[in-house]
Design a protein around this motif. Structure first.
Motif, PDB file in Angstrom:
ATOM      1  N   LEU A 211       0.797  -1.205   0.047  1.00 30.71           N
ATOM      2  CA  LEU A 211      -0.151  -0.164  -0.006  1.00 30.71           C
ATOM      3  C   LEU A 211       0.855   1.356  -0.149  1.00 30.71           C
ATOM      4  N   TRP A 212       0.445   2.325  -0.496  1.00 28.29           N
ATOM      5  CA  TRP A 212       1.181   3.510  -0.796  1.00 28.29           C
ATOM      6  C   TRP A 212       2.159   3.962   0.387  1.00 28.29           C
ATOM      7  N   PRO A 213       1.403   4.026   1.519  1.00 29.21           N
ATOM      8  CA  PRO A 213       2.122   4.718   2.808  1.00 29.21           C
ATOM      9  C   PRO A 213       3.315   3.486   3.258  1.00 29.21           C
ATOM     10  N   ASP A 214       3.228   2.283   2.657  1.00 30.13           N
ATOM     11  CA  ASP A 214       4.181   1.346   3.114  1.00 30.13           C
ATOM     12  C   ASP A 214       5.394   1.277   2.084  1.00 30.13           C
ATOM     13  N   PHE A 215       5.078   1.976   0.976  1.00 28.51           N
ATOM     14  CA  PHE A 215       5.797   1.772  -0.235  1.00 28.51           C
ATOM     15  C   PHE A 215       7.277   2.267   0.246  1.00 28.51           C
ATOM     16  N   SER A 216       8.476   1.888  -0.373  1.00 31.06           N
ATOM     17  CA  SER A 216       9.851   2.241   0.200  1.00 31.06           C
ATOM     18  C   SER A 216      10.756   2.422  -0.956  1.00 31.06           C
ATOM     19  N   THR A 217      11.653   3.079  -0.835  1.00 29.69           N
ATOM     20  CA  THR A 217      12.752   3.330  -1.781  1.00 29.69           C
ATOM     21  C   THR A 217      13.253   1.976  -2.238  1.00 29.69           C
ATOM     22  N   LYS A 218      13.085   1.049  -1.423  1.00 28.13           N
ATOM     23  CA  LYS A 218      13.540  -0.540  -2.049  1.00 28.13           C
ATOM     24  C   LYS A 218      12.468  -0.988  -2.990  1.00 28.13           C
ATOM     25  N   ASP A 219      11.270  -0.786  -2.881  1.00 26.52           N
ATOM     26  CA  ASP A 219      10.349  -0.986  -3.877  1.00 26.52           C
ATOM     27  C   ASP A 219      10.458  -0.242  -5.081  1.00 26.52           C
ATOM     28  N   LEU A 220      10.844   0.974  -4.991  1.00 30.49           N
ATOM     29  CA  LEU A 220      11.273   1.843  -6.176  1.00 30.49           C
ATOM     30  C   LEU A 220      12.483   1.210  -6.909  1.00 30.49           C
ATOM     31  N   GLU A 221      13.410   0.813  -6.024  1.00 32.36           N
ATOM     32  CA  GLU A 221      14.598   0.177  -6.767  1.00 32.36           C
ATOM     33  C   GLU A 221      14.318  -1.129  -7.538  1.00 32.36           C
ATOM     34  N   LYS A 222      13.292  -1.634  -6.869  1.00 36.22           N
ATOM     35  CA  LYS A 222      13.010  -3.064  -7.503  1.00 36.22           C
ATOM     36  C   LYS A 222      12.284  -2.851  -8.565  1.00 36.22           C
ATOM     37  N   ALA A 223      11.330  -1.869  -8.861  1.00 38.49           N
ATOM     38  CA  ALA A 223      10.492  -1.492 -10.031  1.00 38.49           C
ATOM     39  C   ALA A 223      11.777  -0.921 -11.153  1.00 38.49           C
ATOM     40  N   ILE A 224      12.755  -0.268 -10.726  1.00 42.47           N
ATOM     41  CA  ILE A 224      13.573   0.024 -11.739  1.00 42.47           C
ATOM     42  C   ILE A 224      14.470  -1.005 -12.180  1.00 42.47           C
ATOM     43  N   ASP A 225      14.923  -1.836 -11.228  1.00 45.25           N
ATOM     44  CA  ASP A 225      15.685  -3.177 -11.722  1.00 45.25           C
ATOM     45  C   ASP A 225      14.659  -4.035 -12.608  1.00 45.25           C
ATOM     46  N   ASP A 226      13.545  -4.176 -12.363  1.00 47.06           N
ATOM     47  CA  ASP A 226      12.648  -5.046 -13.122  1.00 47.06           C
ATOM     48  C   ASP A 226      12.389  -4.259 -14.525  1.00 47.06           C
ATOM     49  N   PHE A 227      12.510  -3.033 -14.610  1.00 47.92           N
ATOM     50  CA  PHE A 227      12.293  -2.284 -15.859  1.00 47.92           C
ATOM     51  C   PHE A 227      13.526  -2.543 -16.686  1.00 47.92           C
ATOM     52  N   ASN A 228      14.711  -2.408 -16.130  1.00 49.14           N
ATOM     53  CA  ASN A 228      15.812  -2.942 -16.798  1.00 49.14           C
ATOM     54  C   ASN A 228      15.959  -4.193 -17.317  1.00 49.14           C
ATOM     55  N   ARG A 229      15.146  -4.873 -16.982  1.00 50.22           N
ATOM     56  CA  ARG A 229      15.000  -6.510 -17.595  1.00 50.22           C
ATOM     57  C   ARG A 229      13.929  -6.707 -18.585  1.00 50.22           C
ATOM     58  N   ARG A 230      13.055  -5.383 -18.741  1.00 48.58           N
ATOM     59  CA  ARG A 230      12.127  -5.565 -19.640  1.00 48.58           C
ATOM     60  C   ARG A 230      12.698  -5.203 -21.352  1.00 48.58           C
ATOM     61  N   ASN A 231      12.133  -5.979 -22.241  1.00 48.18           N
ATOM     62  CA  ASN A 231      12.560  -5.816 -23.414  1.00 48.18           C
ATOM     63  C   ASN A 231      11.450  -4.971 -24.186  1.00 48.18           C
ATOM     64  N   ARG A 232      11.909  -3.744 -24.407  1.00 46.48           N
ATOM     65  CA  ARG A 232      10.852  -2.784 -25.264  1.00 46.48           C
ATOM     66  C   ARG A 232      10.950  -2.795 -26.555  1.00 46.48           C
ATOM     67  N   ARG A 233       9.960  -3.143 -27.332  1.00 45.53           N
ATOM     68  CA  ARG A 233       9.929  -3.387 -28.618  1.00 45.53           C
ATOM     69  C   ARG A 233       9.316  -2.353 -29.352  1.00 45.53           C
ATOM     70  N   PHE A 234       8.377  -1.581 -28.911  1.00 44.30           N
ATOM     71  CA  PHE A 234       7.667  -0.452 -29.776  1.00 44.30           C
ATOM     72  C   PHE A 234       7.037  -1.030 -30.993  1.00 44.30           C
ATOM     73  N   GLY A 235       6.832  -2.092 -30.947  1.00 42.63           N
ATOM     74  CA  GLY A 235       5.959  -2.704 -32.281  1.00 42.63           C
ATOM     75  C   GLY A 235       6.740  -3.317 -32.975  1.00 42.63           C
ATOM     76  N   GLY A 236       8.325  -3.012 -32.801  1.00 43.34           N
ATOM     77  CA  GLY A 236       9.158  -3.739 -33.766  1.00 43.34           C
ATOM     78  C   GLY A 236       9.633  -5.177 -33.481  1.00 43.34           C
ATOM     79  N   VAL A 237      10.647  -5.685 -33.792  1.00 45.41           N
ATOM     80  CA  VAL A 237      11.124  -6.990 -33.475  1.00 45.41           C
ATOM     81  C   VAL A 237      12.093  -7.092 -32.477  1.00 45.41           C
TER      82      VAL A 237
END
Ligand code: IPE
Ligand code: IPE
Ligand code: MG
Length: 237
Positions: A211-237
């Motif tokens: 829940l937002w009041p419990d959200f921590s900088t660790k959660d934010l770091e986790k989101a950024i790390d997961d973002f780094n593992r995503r493969n963004r294709r924008f409709g390409g291959v």
């Protein structure tokens, strides 16, 4: 150099992160507190996360604070949220001290007059800050933003044939802000709730049950790390 440090220096930071600050009411309910207590802790959490984003070098942070639909809530709750917003805006020294620039997204006409004045003053006072730019979405709705853009485009006298996607982007509330690469929604809901519906076309979504009041900088770091593992294709291959 340890693995942690290496990851931190080599990772790709999103230029723009957007957060739907949800779950304040449930956080309070779990503690048998009034919903308004959740909003108070949630507003403190916003300040902490904004400072952290600034520290790690994020350029833009957009937070969803109050939607065009949130007026449907009980008057007491709406009044408390507006009071918290007022308190925040009266004390922008802290933010300026951090070199954070504050801007707003949303329909100001629907906001109380004194708040509009404080919003304008906060934008003015922080306009030369060169660190993070934080956009606070208040009385914001994505559909409302698009309706507003269409009205502006029609009033500009442009011919229908000339209208492109860029024309629409140029008439949004913050035309100079890049689209968010990463949208975070805590609280276990999996929807946009009318947030940045145009800008989110190719955003990566990250959800969490916290829940937002419990959200921590660790959660934010986790989101950024997961973002780094995503493969963004924008409709390409
Ligand atoms: C988000 O928390 C804050 C606002 C919408 C203003 P909520 O108040 O929606 O919290 P929940 O979803 O009821 O737990
Ligand atoms: C979205 O949350 C708005 C904000 C966080 C400000 P809501 O709590 O209003 O969204 P719904 O009603 O669960 O979709
Ligand atoms: Mg909610």
């Amino acid at each position: 150099m340890g693995i942690f440090k290496k990851n931190r220096t080599e990772r790709n930071l999103p230029r723009h992160i957007a957060i739907i600050m949800d779950g304040n009411g449930r956080w309070a309910k779990k503690r048998a507190l009034p919903r308004t207590a959740g909003h108070l802790v949630g507003s403190k959490k916003f300040k902490e996360i904004a400072k952290y984003c600034n520290k790690i070098g994020i350029q833009y942070l957009t937070v969803y604070a109050f939607s065009t639909e949130n007026w449907r809530r009980p008057k007491e709750e709406v009044d408390t949220i507006m009071d918290l917003f007022r308190d925040y805006l009266k004390d922008t020294y802290d933010i300026r001290n951090e070199n954070i620039r504050v801007r707003f997204l949303g329909d100001r006409k629907g906001m109380p007059d004194d708040l509009v004045e404080l919003m304008n003053a906060a934008e003015q006072d922080s306009k030369d800050c060169t660190g993070l730019t934080v956009f606070i979405a208040v009385n914001y709705g994505g559909r409302d933003e698009l309706a507003h853009a269409v009205r502006d485009i029609v009033n500009s006298g442009i011919s229908a044939q000339e209208i492109t996607e860029d024309t629409i982007s140029a008439h949004l509330y913050a035309p100079d802000c890049p689209d968010p690469e990463l949208i975070i929604r805590p609280s276990g809901e999996y929807r946009l709730s009318n947030f940045l519906i145009w800008q989110a076309a190719y955003s990566e979504f990250w959800y969490s049950d916290v829940l937002w009041p419990d959200f921590s900088t660790k959660d934010l770091e986790k989101a950024i790390d997961d973002f780094n593992r995503r493969n963004r294709r924008f409709g390409g291959v």
